[in-house]
Design a protein around this motif. Structure first.
Motif, short mmCIF file in Angstrom:
data_model
loop_
_atom_site.label_atom_id
_atom_site.label_comp_id
_atom_site.label_asym_id
_atom_site.label_seq_id
_atom_site.Cartn_x
_atom_site.Cartn_y
_atom_site.Cartn_z
N HIS A 65 0.28 3.99 2.58
CA HIS A 65 0.67 3.55 3.92
C HIS A 65 2.20 3.64 4.07
O HIS A 65 2.71 4.07 5.09
CB HIS A 65 0.18 2.11 4.13
CG HIS A 65 0.33 1.62 5.53
ND1 HIS A 65 -0.52 2.02 6.55
CD2 HIS A 65 1.22 0.76 6.09
CE1 HIS A 65 -0.13 1.42 7.68
NE2 HIS A 65 0.93 0.65 7.43
N GLU A 113 3.31 7.15 4.59
CA GLU A 113 3.02 7.54 5.98
C GLU A 113 4.11 7.00 6.92
O GLU A 113 4.62 7.70 7.79
CB GLU A 113 1.68 6.92 6.35
CG GLU A 113 0.89 7.66 7.41
CD GLU A 113 -0.40 6.89 7.68
OE1 GLU A 113 -0.64 6.55 8.84
OE2 GLU A 113 -1.13 6.58 6.70
N TRP A 117 3.26 -1.04 12.70
CA TRP A 117 3.04 -0.93 11.26
C TRP A 117 2.82 -2.32 10.67
O TRP A 117 3.64 -2.83 9.89
CB TRP A 117 4.24 -0.24 10.59
CG TRP A 117 4.52 1.13 11.14
CD1 TRP A 117 5.33 1.45 12.17
CD2 TRP A 117 3.94 2.36 10.69
NE1 TRP A 117 5.31 2.81 12.40
CE2 TRP A 117 4.46 3.40 11.49
CE3 TRP A 117 3.04 2.70 9.67
CZ2 TRP A 117 4.10 4.74 11.33
CZ3 TRP A 117 2.70 4.04 9.49
CH2 TRP A 117 3.22 5.04 10.32
N ASP A 120 0.85 -1.19 0.00
CA ASP A 120 0.00 0.00 0.00
C ASP A 120 0.90 1.25 0.00
O ASP A 120 1.53 1.60 1.01
CB ASP A 120 -0.86 -0.09 1.28
CG ASP A 120 -1.78 1.10 1.45
OD1 ASP A 120 -1.53 2.14 0.80
OD2 ASP A 120 -2.74 0.99 2.24
N LYS A 128 1.14 -3.51 8.32
CA LYS A 128 1.06 -3.69 6.86
C LYS A 128 2.43 -3.59 6.19
O LYS A 128 2.60 -3.97 5.03
CB LYS A 128 0.13 -2.63 6.26
CG LYS A 128 -1.35 -2.98 6.40
CD LYS A 128 -2.15 -2.32 5.30
CE LYS A 128 -3.01 -1.23 5.88
NZ LYS A 128 -3.62 -0.34 4.90
#
Ligand code: G4P
Length: 542
Positions: free
Chosen positions: A490, A493, A527, A487, A529
């Motif tokens: 993501h 971020e 995190w 992603d 992911k």
């Protein structure tokens, strides 16, 4: 391929003869001794002591660099080719603990089998655990040699239990010790139903120990009832546990045939050599990625020459960037002067001067086949992971970078040399001598290694080859992980929040640098992911 063509069947016959392996062990378990005895059997050396004298692990670092400077010595001892019983055996050295480095790991990507030496008094030790993990990445078949039975050692059942539980490797004892230390009488061969009688004496190299059968075994039993009784009980347990040797399980890397012996006395060494010849695989197909991204198996007897560089050795000559690239042939046939294509640069190059390594010298290589290691002189064009082929562009998988667990920063004594430092580190990083990371928020470069010697070698080479006098200072970083995330938003971020801890490697991959394991686990929890990888392939963009 068409096995009827004379070229194809010639290559297939040569491949079938090849056995390419490394010896893995913790320092002092007996790797050098076993190497030497194997070379004696193969007729590659005439005298004990030849390998031992150059055992790099025994040198202090400064000596090691001196040794390294005497070109050829350490290079020649890195790969040894010898013949035994119609086989061509390539033995690759994995350096001992003082010079433990990424090279040690990468050598294991170039072998088809490994011999694990365990000190019977100590059992499974730390370095063996690390090296075995690497073997497991490719399910490399492992032969186990339990050494130093001429000493007072641990209970053999307990040793096997430890190998099974710590290394998660099933053991299939092929020989079993009769006593130990002063009362070590030999080993019983579980498959052949015979006893190999032990007689101490280092100079037995090449000679056969006495083999006893039937009534001869009974006579020895009468003389040594206690040792035989213990052995009978142990073998009953082993057989009851169903630990018989299965070739398929060995070839799949699931089960290891175990031999007991005493390297220094040359006892049990021939059995290990026989296992290599009879059971260890000849080179098998290797997975490669083609130019259009497809994965295909390259068979070792394909006529077109292919292979990859797994190690680069600098010759330490300050006036030349003269290197030897250790190249594992994966298919086809090498002939001097052949033209090949380099996958990474798409350029053509001629290999005119490849060398082959015999025990204490290197000679011009006249022909080589899958499983053989050739040394290619170059001036920095070749990097670790580079693939050379006779035409087809492909990349071999499975030559990994490992997450370093030692980190240093270079501080210049002369600040005007900053450009040379960057250049030196970039080139040494590309060569694979060290891993270089550029932090996102800091202009200084960080170096990562798996062994202290890597830093010392780089420090020395920066000075000798780039004229850069730098002091290496330990950094507070403890470990690193390559990070990826499917992603993109993501990931952005994550990068924003963690930029202080992030860096890019030589191939521009994102790397997370952790101060300690707690710090790493917290980041992984926060995190979920984001994927944290502890290895990556050479030349791979994650
Ligand atoms: P390494 O390469 O794995 O580090 O081990 P190496 O072969 O150098 O062996 C480490 C020590 O163990 C050496 O002793 C060697 O002689 C001894 N050794 C190896 N195999 C056997 C064996 O089967 N039985 C016994 N009793 N000892 C063995 P050292 O004192 O460190 O060196 P050295 O003075 O003998 O050269």
């Amino acid at each position: 391929m068409n096995q009827d063509s004379p070229v194809a069947s010639h290559i297939a016959r040569q491949v079938a003869k090849r056995r390419t392996f490394a010896i893995i062990s913790h320092p002092d378990a007996g790797k050098t001794t076993l190497t030497e005895k194997l070379l004696l059997f193969g007729g590659a050396i005439q005298m004990a002591g030849t390998v031992k004298a150059r055992k790099s692990g025994k040198y202090a670092t400064s000596d090691w660099l001196e040794v390294e400077k005497q070109r050829g010595i350490s290079v020649a001892s890195s790969v040894m080719q010898f013949g035994y019983d119609d086989c061509v055996i390539n033995l690759l050295d994995t350096p001992g603990h003082k010079d433990f480095s990424e090279d040690t790991y990468r050598v294991l990507t170039a072998v088809d089998a490994a011999v694990m030496v365990v000190d019977a008094a100590k059992g499974v030790e730390e370095q063996t655990i690390k090296l075995l993990e690497v073997c497991r990445l490719r399910n490399t078949p492992i032969i186990t040699f339990i050494n130093k039975m001429d000493r007072e050692v641990r209970d053999p059942l307990e040793l096997l239990d430890e190998i099974e539980s710590v290394l998660k490797l099933h053991c299939a004892p092929v020989t079993w010790p009769i006593g130990m230390g002063k009362r070590f009488h030999g080993v019983y061969h579980l498959i052949n139903d015979e006893v190999l009688r032990f007689a101490p004496g280092e100079e037995k190299a090449g000679q056969d120990f006495e083999t006893l059968r039937g009534a001869q075994i009974e006579a020895l039993r009468e003389q040594n009832p206690m040792e035989f009784e213990t052995m009978d009980g142990e073998i009953e347990l082993v057989r009851g546990a169903g630990a018989a040797f299965h070739l398929e399980d060995f070839l799949a890397g699931k089960q290891s045939p175990v031999f007991f012996g005493s390297g220094i006395n040359n006892f049990g060494v021939r059995e290990v050599l026989r296992a290599l010849v009879d059971w260890a695989p000849s080179p098998i197909a290797r997975e490669a990625v083609t130019a259009n991204g497809e994965v295909r198996q390259v068979e070792p007897d394909e006529p077109a020459f292919t292979g990859f560089v797994f190690k680069i050795q600098a010759n330490m000559d300050p006036n030349h960037r003269d290197r030897i690239a250790f190249f594992r042939v994966c298919s086809g046939q090498y002939t001097p002067g052949m033209k090949v294509k380099q996958r990474r640069t798409n350029k053509e190059m001629k290999i005119a001067n490849a060398v082959v390594f015999m025990a204490n010298e290197r000679t011009r290589m006249e022909e080589a086949y899958a499983g053989d290691i050739i040394g290619i002189h170059n001036h920095g064009q070749l990097q670790i992971g580079d693939v050379l082929t006779e035409g087809e562009l492909l990349t071999y998988k499975g030559i990994p970078y490992f997450a370093p667990d030692m980190f240093s920063k270079a501080r210049l004594r002369d600040p005007l040399k900053s450009k040379q430092l960057q250049k030196g580190l970039r080139e040494l990083g590309e060569e694979g001598a060290i891993q270089v990371f550029a932090p996102l928020v800091d202009s200084s470069l960080l170096m990562g290694a798996v062994g202290q010697l890597q830093f010392e070698v780089v420090e020395h080479r920066l000075k000798a080859e780039y004229g850069v006098d730098a002091v290496f200072e330990r950094s507070g970083i403890h470990t690193a992980r390559w990070v990826t995330c499917d992603d993109a938003a993501h990931l952005a971020e994550f990068v924003k929040a963690q930029q202080m801890r992030l860096a890019r490697d030589v191939d521009d991959n994102l790397v997370y640098l952790a101060d300690n394991h707690v710090n790493l686990s917290l980041a992984m929890e926060r995190w979920p992911k984001v994927k944290f990888h502890n290895t990556r392939e050479h030349g791979q963009q994650l």
